[in-house]
Design a protein around this motif. Structure first.
Motif, PDB file in Angstrom:
ATOM      1  N   ASP A   1       0.769  -1.248   0.115  1.00 25.00           N
ATOM      2  CA  ASP A   1       0.096   0.139  -0.076  1.00 25.00           C
ATOM      3  C   ASP A   1       1.017   1.336   0.051  1.00 25.00           C
ATOM      4  OD1 ASP A   1      -2.562  -1.307   0.188  1.00 25.00           O
ATOM      5  OD2 ASP A   1      -2.102  -1.702   2.263  1.00 25.00           O
ATOM      6  N   VAL A   2       1.974   1.027   0.485  1.00 21.96           N
ATOM      7  CA  VAL A   2       2.969   2.281   0.853  1.00 21.96           C
ATOM      8  C   VAL A   2       4.461   1.679   0.614  1.00 21.96           C
ATOM      9  CG1 VAL A   2       2.702   2.475   3.115  1.00 21.96           C
ATOM     10  CG2 VAL A   2       3.460   4.443   1.753  1.00 21.96           C
TER      11      VAL A   2
ATOM     12  N   TYR B   1       2.176   9.542   9.724  1.00 21.28           N
ATOM     13  CA  TYR B   1       2.583   9.752   8.287  1.00 21.28           C
ATOM     14  C   TYR B   1       2.150   8.936   6.748  1.00 21.28           C
ATOM     15  CZ  TYR B   1       5.983  12.863  10.985  1.00 21.28           C
ATOM     16  OH  TYR B   1       6.418  13.664  11.898  1.00 21.28           O
ATOM     17  N   LEU B   2       2.361   7.506   7.318  1.00 20.47           N
ATOM     18  CA  LEU B   2       2.138   6.450   6.079  1.00 20.47           C
ATOM     19  C   LEU B   2       0.450   6.611   5.972  1.00 20.47           C
ATOM     20  CD1 LEU B   2       4.275   3.722   6.896  1.00 20.47           C
ATOM     21  CD2 LEU B   2       4.896   5.919   5.532  1.00 20.47           C
ATOM     22  N   VAL B   3      -0.300   6.447   7.140  1.00 15.71           N
ATOM     23  CA  VAL B   3      -1.727   6.200   7.022  1.00 15.71           C
ATOM     24  C   VAL B   3      -2.538   7.504   6.422  1.00 15.71           C
ATOM     25  CG1 VAL B   3      -3.930   6.423   8.472  1.00 15.71           C
ATOM     26  CG2 VAL B   3      -1.982   4.724   8.930  1.00 15.71           C
ATOM     27  N   GLY B   4      -1.820   8.673   6.655  1.00 15.44           N
ATOM     28  CA  GLY B   4      -2.230   9.884   5.969  1.00 15.44           C
ATOM     29  C   GLY B   4      -2.289   9.936   4.502  1.00 15.44           C
ATOM     30  N   LEU B   5      -1.561   9.090   3.700  1.00 12.30           N
ATOM     31  CA  LEU B   5      -1.341   8.962   2.325  1.00 12.30           C
ATOM     32  C   LEU B   5      -2.104   8.066   1.661  1.00 12.30           C
ATOM     33  CD1 LEU B   5       2.584   8.352   2.190  1.00 12.30           C
ATOM     34  CD2 LEU B   5       1.189  10.735   1.755  1.00 12.30           C
ATOM     35  N   LEU B   6      -3.088   7.205   2.506  1.00 12.39           N
ATOM     36  CA  LEU B   6      -3.830   6.152   1.936  1.00 12.39           C
ATOM     37  C   LEU B   6      -5.508   6.211   2.005  1.00 12.39           C
ATOM     38  CD1 LEU B   6      -2.012   3.126   3.745  1.00 12.39           C
ATOM     39  CD2 LEU B   6      -1.614   4.252   1.465  1.00 12.39           C
ATOM     40  N   PRO B   7      -6.110   5.815   1.104  1.00 10.92           N
ATOM     41  CA  PRO B   7      -7.465   6.038   1.195  1.00 10.92           C
ATOM     42  C   PRO B   7      -8.086   5.007   2.444  1.00 10.92           C
ATOM     43  CG  PRO B   7      -7.020   4.472  -0.696  1.00 10.92           C
ATOM     44  CD  PRO B   7      -5.706   5.259  -0.546  1.00 10.92           C
ATOM     45  N   ALA B   8      -9.352   5.566   2.793  1.00 16.00           N
ATOM     46  CA  ALA B   8      -9.569   4.459   4.269  1.00 16.00           C
ATOM     47  C   ALA B   8      -9.614   3.179   4.039  1.00 16.00           C
ATOM     48  CB  ALA B   8     -10.947   5.309   4.642  1.00 16.00           C
ATOM     49  N   GLY B   9     -10.264   2.637   2.927  1.00 14.49           N
ATOM     50  CA  GLY B   9      -9.941   1.290   2.730  1.00 14.49           C
ATOM     51  C   GLY B   9      -8.875   0.473   2.755  1.00 14.49           C
ATOM     52  N   ALA B  10      -7.756   1.373   2.412  1.00 14.38           N
ATOM     53  CA  ALA B  10      -6.146   0.363   2.369  1.00 14.38           C
ATOM     54  C   ALA B  10      -5.881   0.648   3.610  1.00 14.38           C
ATOM     55  CB  ALA B  10      -5.498   1.452   1.253  1.00 14.38           C
ATOM     56  N   ARG B  11      -6.225   1.468   4.758  1.00 11.80           N
ATOM     57  CA  ARG B  11      -5.748   1.435   6.030  1.00 11.80           C
ATOM     58  C   ARG B  11      -5.338   0.266   6.834  1.00 11.80           C
ATOM     59  NH1 ARG B  11      -7.469   7.601   7.172  1.00 11.80           N
ATOM     60  NH2 ARG B  11      -6.742   8.401   5.134  1.00 11.80           N
TER      61      ARG B  11
ATOM     62  N   ALA C   1      15.182   6.592  -7.738  1.00 11.76           N
ATOM     63  CA  ALA C   1      14.511   7.065  -8.783  1.00 11.76           C
ATOM     64  C   ALA C   1      13.750   5.876  -9.458  1.00 11.76           C
ATOM     65  CB  ALA C   1      15.253   7.848 -10.000  1.00 11.76           C
ATOM     66  N   ILE C   2      14.299   4.956  -9.771  1.00 12.21           N
ATOM     67  CA  ILE C   2      13.696   3.564 -10.588  1.00 12.21           C
ATOM     68  C   ILE C   2      12.510   3.143  -9.671  1.00 12.21           C
ATOM     69  CG2 ILE C   2      14.082   1.365 -11.242  1.00 12.21           C
ATOM     70  CD1 ILE C   2      16.949   2.272 -12.011  1.00 12.21           C
ATOM     71  N   ALA C   3      12.710   2.781  -8.270  1.00 14.65           N
ATOM     72  CA  ALA C   3      11.744   2.539  -7.520  1.00 14.65           C
ATOM     73  C   ALA C   3      10.631   3.480  -7.467  1.00 14.65           C
ATOM     74  CB  ALA C   3      12.152   2.259  -6.018  1.00 14.65           C
ATOM     75  N   GLN C   4      10.815   4.708  -7.431  1.00 12.36           N
ATOM     76  CA  GLN C   4       9.812   5.736  -7.399  1.00 12.36           C
ATOM     77  C   GLN C   4       8.886   5.804  -8.759  1.00 12.36           C
ATOM     78  OE1 GLN C   4      10.847  10.046  -7.739  1.00 12.36           O
ATOM     79  NE2 GLN C   4      10.019  10.191  -5.541  1.00 12.36           N
ATOM     80  N   MET C   5       9.575   5.458  -9.680  1.00 12.44           N
ATOM     81  CA  MET C   5       8.896   5.330 -11.142  1.00 12.44           C
ATOM     82  C   MET C   5       7.881   4.310 -11.168  1.00 12.44           C
ATOM     83  SD  MET C   5      10.440   5.229 -14.782  1.00 12.44           S
ATOM     84  CE  MET C   5      11.438   6.757 -14.555  1.00 12.44           C
ATOM     85  N   ALA C   6       8.313   3.233 -10.214  1.00  9.93           N
ATOM     86  CA  ALA C   6       7.464   1.895 -10.544  1.00  9.93           C
ATOM     87  C   ALA C   6       6.332   2.366  -9.496  1.00  9.93           C
ATOM     88  CB  ALA C   6       8.212   0.918 -10.044  1.00  9.93           C
ATOM     89  N   CYS C   7       6.612   2.856  -8.478  1.00 11.24           N
ATOM     90  CA  CYS C   7       5.392   3.217  -7.611  1.00 11.24           C
ATOM     91  C   CYS C   7       4.578   4.164  -8.272  1.00 11.24           C
ATOM     92  CB  CYS C   7       5.856   3.933  -6.266  1.00 11.24           C
ATOM     93  SG  CYS C   7       6.957   2.689  -5.229  1.00 11.24           S
ATOM     94  N   ARG C   8       4.889   5.220  -8.899  1.00 13.27           N
ATOM     95  CA  ARG C   8       3.989   6.328  -9.557  1.00 13.27           C
ATOM     96  C   ARG C   8       3.083   5.644 -10.678  1.00 13.27           C
ATOM     97  NH1 ARG C   8       4.417  11.634  -8.816  1.00 13.27           N
ATOM     98  NH2 ARG C   8       4.240  12.053 -10.875  1.00 13.27           N
ATOM     99  N   ARG C   9       3.969   4.769 -11.303  1.00 13.06           N
ATOM    100  CA  ARG C   9       2.681   4.193 -12.385  1.00 13.06           C
ATOM    101  C   ARG C   9       1.659   3.129 -11.831  1.00 13.06           C
ATOM    102  NH1 ARG C   9       7.820   2.015 -16.490  1.00 13.06           N
ATOM    103  NH2 ARG C   9       8.042   3.982 -17.583  1.00 13.06           N
ATOM    104  N   ARG C  10       1.895   2.564 -10.519  1.00  8.65           N
ATOM    105  CA  ARG C  10       0.941   1.753  -9.874  1.00  8.65           C
ATOM    106  C   ARG C  10       0.159   2.298  -8.982  1.00  8.65           C
ATOM    107  NH1 ARG C  10       5.140  -0.426 -11.792  1.00  8.65           N
ATOM    108  NH2 ARG C  10       4.935  -2.406 -13.095  1.00  8.65           N
ATOM    109  N   ARG C  11       0.457   3.828  -8.802  1.00  8.79           N
ATOM    110  CA  ARG C  11      -0.379   4.780  -7.857  1.00  8.79           C
ATOM    111  C   ARG C  11      -0.036   4.206  -6.239  1.00  8.79           C
ATOM    112  NH1 ARG C  11      -6.020   6.445 -10.987  1.00  8.79           N
ATOM    113  NH2 ARG C  11      -4.897   7.253 -12.806  1.00  8.79           N
ATOM    114  N   ILE C  12       1.227   3.784  -6.074  1.00  6.49           N
ATOM    115  CA  ILE C  12       1.612   3.522  -4.625  1.00  6.49           C
ATOM    116  C   ILE C  12       2.299   4.838  -4.087  1.00  6.49           C
ATOM    117  CG2 ILE C  12       2.970   2.027  -3.413  1.00  6.49           C
ATOM    118  CD1 ILE C  12       2.980  -0.085  -5.780  1.00  6.49           C
TER     119      ILE C  12
END
Length: 418
Positions: free
Chosen positions: A93-94, A392-402, A106-117
């Protein structure tokens, strides 16, 4: 919540946090780089680990060429690709990333952005500033160009992060300059794993095995790299060469340790002992053996680095002598805790004098040690720290993912032999 926390170095505070987050009910994969030379935390499964916690070493296809600049760049890209693969397989989830080479980030971040993580950049050092300083000294105009590229890359990864957590207020000026949105930034000073570093007596199994249980021991434990000046340790050893009751012990590996061994032979410093990194399980006894613990940090590194060994030293309940810039966060912690003395890394005589004050004053050493441990017990409450980081992490997630109800696939970690 399914958390993928990558700490390239495998240092103690980060693995301690991962275990604490898992104990709070989250599913946590803690990954690290298997090949690098650095002091490690408890990176093996423990009987008390939650079932939702796993450790994943990430390995390169060939041995790390740390001191070959161009080959290492290729290896950092390979590492980033392997980290990317691990993240994709885990389906977190994060993702939290710390201490990794910027290309890998940068490579890890790109993978996350593509998957909206959501991607959290946990800033332990400002790597590009260190690269800029070093490469400019080494390669002149070419080094300047390389340094500018790394500054661009680090700024880009920071700007694209969903949350930036830095360990020092000293990094804030650079983050402001780079335009990192204050709304996504937090400052959370680092800690040490207090309960894994209990105070131990000088007379312990480790000290007895090496004959260090008698006499006075001045000890340095950690990396000796570009951010450090090992010549200061040589100066201390030279200062006490006629004192049979005082020894200087350096626990390190790599070029800095090789330098210390050469100087020991060249100068006939029989009071100097150089040892390899010790298992983390031994660290309470290792630090307990010391009467004075030493930290080094070069002036240029004062802006972009905070030596975490200072925090482990606080847990050990021993006096510290640090050659470290006054503006550095670690210097402020030593002063605030009353746990030791500091001196400018540019003034070798002042540093040796600080060590000598502690050598000559046993009562001061005891008071500094007691102050240090008391500070650690006040500040390093892992339950409070884990709750803060979790927020800090919980604040980044939609309620259903927490809640993290979807089970994470830990098979990758198990097959890696962790």
């Amino acid at each position: 919540m399914r958390i993928f926390l990558h700490d390239y170095s495998g240092h103690p505070p980060q693995i301690f946090l991962s275990r604490a987050l898992a104990a709070r009910g989250h599913q946590v994969v803690h990954s690290y780089a298997a090949e690098i030379e650095t002091p490690r935390g408890q990176l093996h499964a423990q009987p008390t680990d939650p079932k939702t916690f796993s450790i994943l070493p990430i390995r390169l296809s060939w041995p790390l060429k740390k001191h070959s600049y161009f080959i290492r760049q290729l290896q950092e890209v390979e590492f980033g690709l392997r980290l990317r693969q691990a993240i994709i397989k885990a389906e977190p989830d994060v993702v939290v990333c710390a201490n990794a080479p910027l290309a890998a980030v940068a490579i890890a971040q790109m993978a996350c952005r593509r998957r909206r993580i959501p991607f959290v950049f946990w800033v332990m050092d400002l790597h590009s500033l260190a690269v800029h300083v070093h490469m400019r000294k080494k390669l002149g105009l070419l080094g300047e160009a390389i340094g500018r590229f790394y500054k661009w890359l680090e700024r880009r990864t920071l700007l694209l992060s969903d949350r930036v957590i830095s360990i020092s207020e000293g990094f804030e000026e650079s983050l402001d300059t780079w335009g990192v949105d204050p709304a996504v930034r937090s400052v959370m000073p680092l800690w040490a794993p207090l309960h894994e570093l209990p105070v131990r007596p000088k007379d312990n199994p480790w000290s007895r095995s090496l004959g260090f249980d008698k006499g006075l021991t001045i000890l340095y434990s950690g990396t000796l790299g570009l951010k450090h000046n090992p010549a200061l340790l040589v100066r201390v050893a030279e200062h006490y060469r006629e004192r049979a009751d005082i020894r200087v012990v350096v626990i390190s590996e790599g070029l800095g340790a090789d330098y210390m061994r050469r100087k020991k032979a060249e100068l006939g410093l029989d009071n100097l002992t150089v040892l390899p990194y010790q298992p983390f399980e031994e660290m309470p006894n290792v630090l307990g053996t010391a009467d004075i613990l030493v930290t080094l940090l070069e002036p240029d590194a004062g802006v972009f680095s905070v030596p975490s060994k200072v925090l482990s030293y606080l847990c050990a309940g021993r006096a510290q002598a640090a050659a470290i810039p006054a503006e550095n966060q670690a210097a402020r912690v030593i002063a605030k805790s009353g746990g030791g003395l500091t001196a400018s890394p540019l003034d070798a005589e002042a540093f040796v004098a600080a060590v000598d004050r502690l050598v000559c004053d046993e009562q001061m050493r005891r008071e500094c040690g007691a102050n240090a441990r008391a500070y650690a017990e006040r500040e390093f409450d892992i339950n409070r720290l884990a709750a803060q980081f979790e927020g800090y992490l919980v604040g980044l997630l939609p309620a259903g993912a927490r809640g993290g109800e979807v089970p994470i696939d830990f098979s990758l970690a198990r097959r890696s032999g962790s």
